[in-house]
Scaffold this motif. Structure first.
Motif, mmCIF file in Angstrom:
data_model
loop_
_atom_site.group_PDB
_atom_site.id
_atom_site.type_symbol
_atom_site.label_atom_id
_atom_site.label_comp_id
_atom_site.label_asym_id
_atom_site.label_seq_id
_atom_site.Cartn_x
_atom_site.Cartn_y
_atom_site.Cartn_z
ATOM 1 N N GLN A 160 16.846 40.896 137.361
ATOM 2 C CA GLN A 160 17.925 41.740 136.866
ATOM 3 C C GLN A 160 18.942 41.910 137.977
ATOM 4 N N LYS B 27 23.668 43.826 134.989
ATOM 5 C CA LYS B 27 23.326 42.833 133.966
ATOM 6 C C LYS B 27 21.960 43.146 133.350
ATOM 7 N N GLU B 28 21.709 42.495 132.221
ATOM 8 C CA GLU B 28 20.423 42.646 131.551
ATOM 9 C C GLU B 28 19.329 41.887 132.314
#
Length: 122
Positions: free
Chosen positions: A37, A41-42
């Motif tokens: 990660q 961001k995801e």
């Protein structure tokens, strides 16, 4: 849960080896995924290994540079990361996943650890 280690600061082009030790359960016959990660961001899956199928898998972003391996005797999974790039900067996690027919999604992950941070910078 897992305990990840081995992260740190490395220059572009350098290497790191991450470790992921399972605590409280055995890795035997389980599929394991590595995720990361990046800031803002995801969490994304980047690699997986399945002992039952014998398969390993890599996201396109790390293919040819990262290698996943496991040592069931040590109850540990590893991620060897070579030719590191600044865009590899992230917190890296491992988790038990459903399988390795495709790169796992974060929703599949179980027994998350605290992660280990990797920073690639000159």
């Amino acid at each position: 849960q897992f305990v990840e280690s081995g992260g740190g600061l490395v220059q572009p082009g350098g290497s790191l080896r991450l470790s992921c030790a399972a605590s409280g359960f055995t890795l035997d016959y389980r599929a394991i995924g590595w995720f990361r990660q990046a800031p803002g961001k995801e969490r994304e899956g980047i690699s997986c290994t399945s002992e039952i199928s014998g398969r390993t898998g890599y996201a396109d972003s790390v293919k040819g540079r990262f290698t996943i391996s496991r040592d069931n005797a040590k109850n540990t999974v590893y991620l060897q990361m070579n030719s590191l790039k600044p865009e590899d900067t992230a917190v890296y996690y491992c988790a038990v996943v459903l399988g390795c027919s495709s790169i796992p999604r974060k929703e599949e992950g179980r027994y998350w650890g605290q992660g280990t941070p990797v920073t690639v910078s000159s």
